[in-house]
Design a protein around this motif. Structure first.
Motif, PDB file in Angstrom:
ATOM      1  N   TYR A 113      11.008   7.594  -0.522  1.00 55.27           N
ATOM      2  CA  TYR A 113       9.726   7.207   0.082  1.00 55.27           C
ATOM      3  C   TYR A 113       9.507   7.867   1.440  1.00 55.27           C
ATOM      4  N   GLN A 114      10.602   7.999   2.215  1.00 58.44           N
ATOM      5  CA  GLN A 114      10.452   8.569   3.550  1.00 58.44           C
ATOM      6  C   GLN A 114      10.050  10.042   3.494  1.00 58.44           C
ATOM      7  N   ALA A 115      10.435  10.726   2.399  1.00 53.62           N
ATOM      8  CA  ALA A 115      10.077  12.148   2.277  1.00 53.62           C
ATOM      9  C   ALA A 115       8.580  12.305   2.030  1.00 53.62           C
ATOM     10  N   THR A 116       8.069  11.449   1.148  1.00 50.52           N
ATOM     11  CA  THR A 116       6.611  11.456   0.919  1.00 50.52           C
ATOM     12  C   THR A 116       5.864  11.073   2.197  1.00 50.52           C
ATOM     13  N   ALA A 117       6.391  10.070   2.893  1.00 45.15           N
ATOM     14  CA  ALA A 117       5.738   9.640   4.139  1.00 45.15           C
ATOM     15  C   ALA A 117       5.726  10.773   5.156  1.00 45.15           C
ATOM     16  N   LEU A 118       6.840  11.463   5.300  1.00 41.52           N
ATOM     17  CA  LEU A 118       6.900  12.571   6.267  1.00 41.52           C
ATOM     18  C   LEU A 118       5.876  13.652   5.908  1.00 41.52           C
ATOM     19  N   ALA A 119       5.795  13.983   4.643  1.00 40.95           N
ATOM     20  CA  ALA A 119       4.810  15.002   4.222  1.00 40.95           C
ATOM     21  C   ALA A 119       3.392  14.541   4.545  1.00 40.95           C
ATOM     22  N   SER A 120       3.161  13.255   4.374  1.00 40.84           N
ATOM     23  CA  SER A 120       1.842  12.709   4.688  1.00 40.84           C
ATOM     24  C   SER A 120       1.538  12.810   6.182  1.00 40.84           C
ATOM     25  N   PHE A 121       2.534  12.527   7.011  1.00 41.85           N
ATOM     26  CA  PHE A 121       2.325  12.607   8.466  1.00 41.85           C
ATOM     27  C   PHE A 121       2.079  14.057   8.893  1.00 41.85           C
ATOM     28  N   ARG A 151       0.883  -1.180   0.000  1.00 38.51           N
ATOM     29  CA  ARG A 151       0.000   0.000   0.000  1.00 38.51           C
ATOM     30  C   ARG A 151       0.914   1.221   0.000  1.00 38.51           C
ATOM     31  N   LEU A 152       0.983   1.901  -1.120  1.00 43.45           N
ATOM     32  CA  LEU A 152       1.928   3.015  -1.260  1.00 43.45           C
ATOM     33  C   LEU A 152       1.193   4.345  -1.265  1.00 43.45           C
ATOM     34  N   ILE A 153       1.876   5.369  -0.781  1.00 42.75           N
ATOM     35  CA  ILE A 153       1.317   6.731  -0.811  1.00 42.75           C
ATOM     36  C   ILE A 153       1.639   7.339  -2.175  1.00 42.75           C
ATOM     37  N   GLU A 154       0.634   7.784  -2.860  1.00 41.18           N
ATOM     38  CA  GLU A 154       0.847   8.474  -4.140  1.00 41.18           C
ATOM     39  C   GLU A 154       1.597   9.784  -3.840  1.00 41.18           C
ATOM     40  N   PRO A 155       2.784   9.959  -4.414  1.00 42.31           N
ATOM     41  CA  PRO A 155       3.606  11.129  -4.071  1.00 42.31           C
ATOM     42  C   PRO A 155       2.908  12.470  -4.286  1.00 42.31           C
ATOM     43  N   ASN A 156       1.993  12.545  -5.244  1.00 44.08           N
ATOM     44  CA  ASN A 156       1.317  13.821  -5.502  1.00 44.08           C
ATOM     45  C   ASN A 156       0.081  14.029  -4.644  1.00 44.08           C
ATOM     46  N   SER A 157      -0.190  13.048  -3.783  1.00 47.97           N
ATOM     47  CA  SER A 157      -1.367  13.185  -2.920  1.00 47.97           C
ATOM     48  C   SER A 157      -1.032  13.892  -1.614  1.00 47.97           C
ATOM     49  N   VAL A 158       0.225  14.218  -1.423  1.00 46.89           N
ATOM     50  CA  VAL A 158       0.640  14.860  -0.155  1.00 46.89           C
ATOM     51  C   VAL A 158       1.179  16.260  -0.465  1.00 46.89           C
ATOM     52  N   PRO A 159       1.169  17.133   0.547  1.00 47.53           N
ATOM     53  CA  PRO A 159       1.682  18.496   0.327  1.00 47.53           C
ATOM     54  C   PRO A 159       3.136  18.478  -0.145  1.00 47.53           C
ATOM     55  N   SER A 160       3.472  19.381  -1.014  1.00 48.72           N
ATOM     56  CA  SER A 160       4.848  19.524  -1.475  1.00 48.72           C
ATOM     57  C   SER A 160       5.595  20.409  -0.482  1.00 48.72           C
ATOM     58  N   LEU A 161       6.251  19.772   0.483  1.00 50.13           N
ATOM     59  CA  LEU A 161       6.971  20.545   1.501  1.00 50.13           C
ATOM     60  C   LEU A 161       8.261  21.103   0.916  1.00 50.13           C
ATOM     61  N   ARG A 162       8.723  22.189   1.569  1.00 54.03           N
ATOM     62  CA  ARG A 162       9.981  22.821   1.148  1.00 54.03           C
ATOM     63  C   ARG A 162      11.061  22.413   2.142  1.00 54.03           C
ATOM     64  N   TRP A 163      12.070  21.726   1.651  1.00 54.88           N
ATOM     65  CA  TRP A 163      13.079  21.099   2.496  1.00 54.88           C
ATOM     66  C   TRP A 163      14.370  21.914   2.542  1.00 54.88           C
ATOM     67  N   GLY A 164      14.946  21.975   3.740  1.00 58.78           N
ATOM     68  CA  GLY A 164      16.284  22.522   3.896  1.00 58.78           C
ATOM     69  C   GLY A 164      17.213  21.413   4.363  1.00 58.78           C
ATOM     70  N   ILE A 165      18.416  21.367   3.822  1.00 62.35           N
ATOM     71  CA  ILE A 165      19.361  20.312   4.187  1.00 62.35           C
ATOM     72  C   ILE A 165      20.550  20.897   4.949  1.00 62.35           C
ATOM     73  N   ILE A 166      20.837  20.314   6.086  1.00 63.21           N
ATOM     74  CA  ILE A 166      22.071  20.645   6.822  1.00 63.21           C
ATOM     75  C   ILE A 166      23.068  19.509   6.583  1.00 63.21           C
ATOM     76  N   GLY A 167      24.203  19.835   5.979  1.00 60.68           N
ATOM     77  CA  GLY A 167      25.217  18.798   5.763  1.00 60.68           C
ATOM     78  C   GLY A 167      25.142  18.182   4.393  1.00 60.68           C
ATOM     79  N   PRO A 168      25.540  18.907   3.353  1.00 66.15           N
ATOM     80  CA  PRO A 168      25.387  18.409   1.979  1.00 66.15           C
ATOM     81  C   PRO A 168      26.485  17.427   1.567  1.00 66.15           C
ATOM     82  N   GLY A 169      26.526  16.260   2.194  1.00 65.75           N
ATOM     83  CA  GLY A 169      27.478  15.216   1.810  1.00 65.75           C
ATOM     84  C   GLY A 169      26.832  14.223   0.865  1.00 65.75           C
ATOM     85  N   GLY A 170      27.387  13.026   0.832  1.00 63.46           N
ATOM     86  CA  GLY A 170      26.948  12.011  -0.113  1.00 63.46           C
ATOM     87  C   GLY A 170      25.501  11.584   0.077  1.00 63.46           C
ATOM     88  N   ILE A 171      25.095  11.361   1.327  1.00 62.09           N
ATOM     89  CA  ILE A 171      23.730  10.875   1.542  1.00 62.09           C
ATOM     90  C   ILE A 171      22.725  11.973   1.210  1.00 62.09           C
TER      91      ILE A 171
END
Lengths: 346, 346
Positions: free
Chosen positions: A300-308, A10-30
């Motif tokens: 997937y975790q980004a879509t899930a977080l937006a859903s939560f 059971r997957l969350i449709e990525p466009n069904s959740v708000p498009s959050l604006r993300w900031g990243i601390i630590g722009p390394g490989g991951i």
């Protein structure tokens, strides 16, 4: 009788959740893999990135069209166009940077492990709950398709009573300075967290931990094998090494069935179901054919977080903070049982 | 570069070796599988069987056309038509019955483990060497086709320097009285001997052993995970449980390549070769298509033994007695480290 097919995830449709604006601390490989995967597979957008190393944020932001490249973490977390902060710095800074984001009233996704010890991890949980923001450990495996297939199998009792969980994770990483460094290095914190999180996914919180292992020349844990025991009588064994590439497979053994999670178990892979007997034939299998391979599954975790966030939740129902705190506590015990102490711990 | 195909196994043609006349002591389940497999796949012939339980030898002999059904072990080992004795009694009797055969001047195949402790195992070795007969542990895995494929890969250095060996073996056997009995029970002696023998096959004799585990209600080892360390710096982990059916897989990780041995690793199965990197594609594989499945592979060791006798050898070049003695010593250490003592050991 075991089923001859496995349930669809059971997957969350990525466009069904708000498009959050993300900031990243630590722009390394991951962070690079995260940003690229998120932009490719989700409606989430990275709008800001911060590094204290001059030029590093720009080098990350420019090719990705990320508008804000900053040198101040404080500026990033308080930026009015940032909804959620992804902390992707090295492990020993997770707490400091997570608390910074929480104090600025932002939701936060903290790279795994949540912290290097359970006290710090608990402090993140307490701060987030007090502030009413969502803090989530980036245990991305919980949000990939196969985890939902397993979730259904487990809640339907298909495997019977769970008796044993087995997993290994090995990569030869002895050339990576941060992993050899007693500041926050070692196989357990970097690799083993996946094994411990897999065991808690299936069996909950362990009541006992017993570990044997060996150290690197720098004194961090190189190879460990840990026996976890649960109140139900079930057991789990997690074998972790940063000295060799091992299959990185996992399995769940129950009274009725056994499920093999294909290599590498923590990324989108596949599942095969067997009867609980000697040398069984496969009875059902499932393969991830979503087209989101390996570490692109970080998305997937980004879509899930937006859903939560959309649902007003302040904790992930699929990886609650108390579980991340508990797993870090078990890892700390495991490390200390073999004499692997981080800087300042002894 | 890794090879894109694996070498063919070098097998002994069963009709190229003398047809020895076998006597069996202890006609239980494993003896039945042995006799049937040997008659089906080799030139070896079981001519006598002995049990002290009235009627048991006849019940075994009659349907199989075995001419001599005896109630005396002494009569069996000294029978003029018996060339070699297969000791298939429970573990605590291996030494007594092996010594009986050796004293009668007969070659002997001793069901694994050779004995329950290294002192007894050494006594068998010493007696056989003195008597000039061949004593061999029934570590049948050493003689199946895939072991010869592995032997070639290892001697050709295909995997590079070996860093890590991983294996698991799990069956839910808590309903089997002999395995729960502190006379000679526990997971390590019955299942784990395969894991330890697999590790010594690849890496030789371990210099250190460290084990964590748990006991059954009867005080034998139920679940163990053992870290073995070798002089080269290589390590092996063996996870063994008699409380659940686990994949029972194994792998060998080297600096150049990793080899997965398919489930169940100790029976005729298959091999897949990978590069030593994260999430590699398979580069070569081999599958056992000899038509000798699972425990019918017990037959290979009988042909091998006849070949060694024919060559005048008094020790198996593929599983020398000193290795069986050493593995039993490691298992004893592992058992004692978790507080699992057999009757009379404490």
């Amino acid at each position: 009788m075991l089923p001859t097919s496995l349930p669809a995830p059971r997957l969350i449709e990525p466009n069904s959740v708000p498009s959050l604006r993300w900031g990243i601390i630590g722009p390394g490989g991951i962070a690079a893999t995260f940003a690229d995967s998120v932009h490719k597979h989700t409606a989430q957008r990275v709008v800001a990135v911060a590094s204290q190393t001059p030029g590093k944020a720009e080098a990350f932001a420019t090719p990705r069209g990320i508008p804000y490249a900053l040198t101040s973490y404080q500026e990033l977390v308080s930026h009015p166009e940032v909804d959620v902060v992804y902390v992707a710095t090295t492990h020993e800074f997770h707490k400091e940077h997570a608390l910074l984001a929480i104090a600025a009233g932002k939701h936060v996704l903290v790279e795994k492990p949540l912290a290097t010890n359970p006290t710090d991890a608990q402090e993140i949980q307490d701060a987030a709950f007090s502030a009413g923001v969502l803090a989530m450990e980036a245990m991305w495996t919980r949000y990939i398709p196969q985890s939902d297939v397993m979730r259904q199998l487990l809640s339907d009792g298909v495997l019977g009573e769970i008796q044993f969980v087995l997993s290994d994770f090995g990569q030869d990483l002895r050339h990576v300075p941060r992993l050899m460094d007693p500041l926050s290095g070692g196989g357990l914190l970097d690799l083993g967290i996946y094994n411990f999180a897999f065991s808690s996914f299936v069996l909950g919180e362990a009541s006992e931990v017993a570990t044997v292992g060996s150290l690197t020349s720098t004194g961090v844990d190189q190879t460990t094998t840990t026996l976890l025991t649960y109140a139900s009588g079930a057991q789990a064994v997690a074998t972790v090494t940063m000295a060799a590439f091992t299959p990185t497979a996992a399995s769940i053994s129950g009274t009725k069935g056994r499920l093999n999670i294909h290599e590498p178990f923590f990324t989108p892979s596949g599942l095969t179901l067997f009867a609980s007997e000697f040398n069984p034939n496969p009875v059902a299998s499932w393969r991830d054919e979503t087209g989101v391979p390996a570490h692109e599954g970080l998305s997937y975790q980004a879509t899930a977080l937006a859903s939560f966030v959309d649902q007003g939740l302040n904790d992930s129902p699929l990886r609650p903070l108390h579980e991340a705190v508990s797993d870090i506590g078990l890892i700390l015990q495991a490390r200390h049982q073999i004499g692997a102490f981080l800087t300042g711990e002894k």
